[in-house]
Scaffold this active site. Structure first.
Site, PDB file in Angstrom:
ATOM      1  N   GLY A  69      13.596  -2.181  -0.114  1.00 29.52           N
ATOM      2  CA  GLY A  69      13.573  -1.430   1.155  1.00 29.52           C
ATOM      3  C   GLY A  69      14.988  -1.174   1.658  1.00 29.52           C
ATOM      4  O   GLY A  69      15.845  -2.054   1.611  1.00 29.52           O
TER       5      GLY A  69
ATOM      6  N   ASP B  57      20.227   3.229  -9.500  1.00 26.68           N
ATOM      7  CA  ASP B  57      21.498   3.951  -9.632  1.00 26.68           C
ATOM      8  C   ASP B  57      22.051   3.795 -11.051  1.00 26.68           C
ATOM      9  O   ASP B  57      22.559   4.752 -11.645  1.00 26.68           O
ATOM     10  CB  ASP B  57      22.509   3.409  -8.611  1.00 26.68           C
TER      11      ASP B  57
ATOM     12  N   ALA C 201       0.827  -1.216   0.000  1.00 31.22           N
ATOM     13  CA  ALA C 201       0.000   0.000   0.000  1.00 31.22           C
ATOM     14  C   ALA C 201       0.861   1.266   0.000  1.00 31.22           C
ATOM     15  O   ALA C 201       0.341   2.371   0.132  1.00 31.22           O
ATOM     16  CB  ALA C 201      -0.929  -0.008   1.216  1.00 31.22           C
TER      17      ALA C 201
ATOM     18  N   HIS D 132      24.043   0.294  -2.378  1.00 29.51           N
ATOM     19  CA  HIS D 132      23.055   1.318  -2.793  1.00 29.51           C
ATOM     20  C   HIS D 132      23.066   2.406  -1.724  1.00 29.51           C
ATOM     21  O   HIS D 132      22.223   2.454  -0.844  1.00 29.51           O
ATOM     22  CB  HIS D 132      21.663   0.696  -2.932  1.00 29.51           C
TER      23      HIS D 132
HETATM   24  N1  LIG Z   1      16.774   0.453  -3.531  1.00 26.20           N
HETATM   25  C1  LIG Z   1      16.296   1.573  -4.045  1.00 26.20           C
HETATM   26  O1  LIG Z   1      16.802   2.026  -5.089  1.00 26.20           O
HETATM   27  C2  LIG Z   1      15.161   2.320  -3.411  1.00 26.20           C
HETATM   28  C3  LIG Z   1      14.578   3.405  -4.085  1.00 26.20           C
HETATM   29  C4  LIG Z   1      13.524   4.100  -3.491  1.00 26.20           C
HETATM   30  C5  LIG Z   1      13.067   3.726  -2.236  1.00 26.20           C
HETATM   31  N2  LIG Z   1      13.636   2.686  -1.605  1.00 26.20           N
HETATM   32  C6  LIG Z   1      13.159   2.226  -0.288  1.00 26.20           C
HETATM   33  O2  LIG Z   1      11.942   1.489  -0.458  1.00 26.20           O
HETATM   34  C7  LIG Z   1      11.227   1.485   0.763  1.00 26.20           C
HETATM   35  C8  LIG Z   1       9.757   1.810   0.532  1.00 26.20           C
HETATM   36  O3  LIG Z   1       9.614   3.115   0.037  1.00 26.20           O
HETATM   37  P1  LIG Z   1       8.174   3.775  -0.183  1.00 26.20           P
HETATM   38  O4  LIG Z   1       8.428   5.127  -0.702  1.00 26.20           O
HETATM   39  O5  LIG Z   1       7.268   2.860  -0.931  1.00 26.20           O
HETATM   40  O6  LIG Z   1       7.689   3.893   1.325  1.00 26.20           O
HETATM   41  P2  LIG Z   1       6.216   4.048   1.903  1.00 26.20           P
HETATM   42  O7  LIG Z   1       6.338   4.476   3.320  1.00 26.20           O
HETATM   43  O8  LIG Z   1       5.343   4.830   0.960  1.00 26.20           O
HETATM   44  O9  LIG Z   1       5.681   2.555   1.847  1.00 26.20           O
HETATM   45  C9  LIG Z   1       6.222   1.548   2.645  1.00 26.20           C
HETATM   46  C10 LIG Z   1       5.098   0.599   2.967  1.00 26.20           C
HETATM   47  O10 LIG Z   1       5.661  -0.498   3.649  1.00 26.20           O
HETATM   48  C11 LIG Z   1       4.734  -0.908   4.627  1.00 26.20           C
HETATM   49  N3  LIG Z   1       5.431  -1.725   5.624  1.00 26.20           N
HETATM   50  C12 LIG Z   1       6.149  -1.325   6.697  1.00 26.20           C
HETATM   51  N4  LIG Z   1       6.569  -2.398   7.396  1.00 26.20           N
HETATM   52  C13 LIG Z   1       6.136  -3.491   6.736  1.00 26.20           C
HETATM   53  C14 LIG Z   1       6.245  -4.883   6.968  1.00 26.20           C
HETATM   54  N5  LIG Z   1       6.889  -5.365   8.029  1.00 26.20           N
HETATM   55  N6  LIG Z   1       5.684  -5.718   6.084  1.00 26.20           N
HETATM   56  C15 LIG Z   1       4.995  -5.260   5.032  1.00 26.20           C
HETATM   57  N7  LIG Z   1       4.835  -3.949   4.761  1.00 26.20           N
HETATM   58  C16 LIG Z   1       5.411  -3.072   5.602  1.00 26.20           C
HETATM   59  C17 LIG Z   1       4.163   0.405   5.160  1.00 26.20           C
HETATM   60  O11 LIG Z   1       2.909   0.199   5.813  1.00 26.20           O
HETATM   61  C18 LIG Z   1       4.033   1.221   3.885  1.00 26.20           C
HETATM   62  O12 LIG Z   1       2.741   1.069   3.280  1.00 26.20           O
HETATM   63  C19 LIG Z   1      11.951   2.481   1.673  1.00 26.20           C
HETATM   64  O13 LIG Z   1      12.817   1.764   2.528  1.00 26.20           O
HETATM   65  C20 LIG Z   1      12.762   3.311   0.685  1.00 26.20           C
HETATM   66  O14 LIG Z   1      13.882   3.890   1.278  1.00 26.20           O
HETATM   67  C21 LIG Z   1      14.663   1.982  -2.165  1.00 26.20           C
HETATM   68  O1  LIG Z   2      17.575   7.678  -1.320  1.00 27.90           O
HETATM   69  C1  LIG Z   2      16.664   7.110  -0.717  1.00 27.90           C
HETATM   70  O2  LIG Z   2      16.581   7.069   0.514  1.00 27.90           O
HETATM   71  C2  LIG Z   2      15.591   6.443  -1.524  1.00 27.90           C
HETATM   72  C3  LIG Z   2      16.169   5.564  -2.562  1.00 27.90           C
HETATM   73  O3  LIG Z   2      17.091   4.668  -2.034  1.00 27.90           O
HETATM   74  C4  LIG Z   2      16.748   6.321  -3.716  1.00 27.90           C
HETATM   75  O4  LIG Z   2      17.892   6.061  -4.083  1.00 27.90           O
HETATM   76  O5  LIG Z   2      16.041   7.167  -4.296  1.00 27.90           O
END
Ligand SMILES: NC(=O)c1ccc[n+]([C@@H]2O[C@H](COP(=O)([O-])OP(=O)(O)OC[C@H]3O[C@@H](n4cnc5c(N)ncnc54)[C@H](O)[C@@H]3O)[C@@H](O)[C@H]2O)c1
Ligand SMILES: O=C(O)C[C@H](O)C(=O)O
Length: 326
Positions: free
Chosen positions: A130, A159, A13, A187
């Site tokens: 995440g 990236d 969600a 990352h």
């Molecule tokens: N690797 C990458 O390149 C990259 C890029 C962007 C974001 N991210 C990461 O992705 C993650 C999610 O980002 P977002 O913007 O969608 O965040 P968000 O807060 O919009 O959504 C995260 C969702 O995860 C849910 N959640 C929390 N704990 C949970 C659990 N134990 N089990 C299942 N669901 C759970 C929350 O309720 C929420 O709906 C963050 O950690 C963000 O930093 C990584």
């Molecule tokens: O930078 C962040 O915390 C979110 C994500 O990992 C990104 O690279 O955009």
């Protein structure tokens, strides 16, 4: 028509998932001939919002969407899954480094690693999105001793895509003309976007750009792009992150382009002297559903130093979560 495959998405969600789920269901990840059953995991307070997302998925009448499971229980959401996109975690806010999320998010990935170990398909392909993605993938992998460690990967494709666009803009070329780019390591802001092997329309990229631009502009821009998005948008990247997750899984499942490679954070086998067992981003090719680290890339002293710095950060992150690593 092929038999449906099961795709788990956590944090279903959340904002990334809102861009991701519809593209998986429309066939952009696994192909236009591959039906999918989406198995969506959320925390209990978000189940109502998840219901709304599932209603919208239904309302798209996607021909390839063969079912939707919604749960706050990982052993239900991961049951028999062939693909698992672990997105659910707290995102960072302004001024935070991704490793500041280690404590908040590490527990999620040990529990989810155990659940995958118990109920997922033995050939499940896991992508951790995440943050801090590499170390979360390590935690999940170590908590899943019955699964092949190679099943666990983390995302550096965002990236990689960022670096492609930066270089295309600088050289006045198209991203389609650029090959052999590598993101090495974590990352995080220590990642090393390597242009030394890169070809632009078949010629060496480093012949087209100044060393000064490479070191002082390109590398920091790619390293800091996530923070720049957070500053501009007031929230971390979402649609571009979802797009990268689609690219990562599609290449893993269906293969990388002939004559090129991509960047994936995968289980280190000691290639390039990187400590075995770390989840480190390497140049990878994929074929027949398996990834392979590209061998034989010649790294100069500049690259080796940068590769070691990002390795060192991953070692420190690993040591900080040692209590979660069986
Ligand atoms: N690797 C990458 O390149 C990259 C890029 C962007 C974001 N991210 C990461 O992705 C993650 C999610 O980002 P977002 O913007 O969608 O965040 P968000 O807060 O919009 O959504 C995260 C969702 O995860 C849910 N959640 C929390 N704990 C949970 C659990 N134990 N089990 C299942 N669901 C759970 C929350 O309720 C929420 O709906 C963050 O950690 C963000 O930093 C990584
Ligand atoms: O930078 C962040 O915390 C979110 C994500 O990992 C990104 O690279 O955009």
């Amino acid at each position: 028509m092929k038999a449906p495959v099961r795709v788990a998405v956590t944090g279903a969600a959340g904002q990334i998932s809102y861009s991701l789920l519809f593209r998986i269901a429309s066939g952009e990840m696994l192909g236009k001939d591959q039906p999918v059953i989406l198995q969506l995991l959320e925390i209990t307070p978000a189940l109502e919002a998840l219901k709304g997302v599932a209603m919208e998925l239904e309302d798209c009448a996607f021909p390839l969407l063969a079912g939707i499971v919604q749960s706050d229980n990982a052993t239900i959401a991961f049951k028999d899954v062939d693909y698992a996109l672990l997105v659910g975690a707290r995102p960072r806010g302004p001024g935070m480094e991704r490793k500041d999320l280690l404590e908040a998010n590490a527990a999620i990935f040990s529990a989810q690693g155990k659940a995958l170990n118990d109920v997922a398909s033995r050939s499940v392909k896991v992508l951790v999105v995440g943050n801090p993605a590499n170390t979360n993938a390590l935690i999940a992998q170590r908590n899943a001793p019955d699964l092949d460690p190679r099943n666990f990967t983390a995302m550096t494709r965002l990236d990689h895509n960022r670096a492609l666009s930066q270089l295309a803009n600088k050289t006045g070329s198209s991203v389609n003309d650029i090959t052999h780019l590598t993101i090495w390591g974590n990352h995080s802001s220590t990642q090393y976007p390597d242009l030394y092997q890169v070809k632009v329309s078949g010629g060496a990229a480093m012949d087209l750009v100044a060393q000064d631009w490479y070191e002082k502009d390109f590398i920091p821009t790619v390293q800091q792009r996530g923070a720049a998005i957070i500053k501009a948008r007031g929230a971390s990247s979402a649609a571009s992150a979802a797009n990268a997750a689609i690219d990562h899984m599609r290449d893993w499942a269906l293969g990388t382009a002939e004559g090129d490679w991509t960047s994936m954070a995968v289980y280190s086998d000691g290639s390039y002297g990187i400590q075995k067992g770390l989840i480190y981003s390497f140049p990878c090719t994929c074929a027949d559903g398996h990834w392979k680290i590209v061998q034989g890339v010649e790294n100069n002293a500049f690259s080796r130093e940068k590769m070691a710095a990002t390795e060192q950060e991953l070692v420190e992150e690993r040591d900080a979560v040692a209590h979660l690593l069986p």
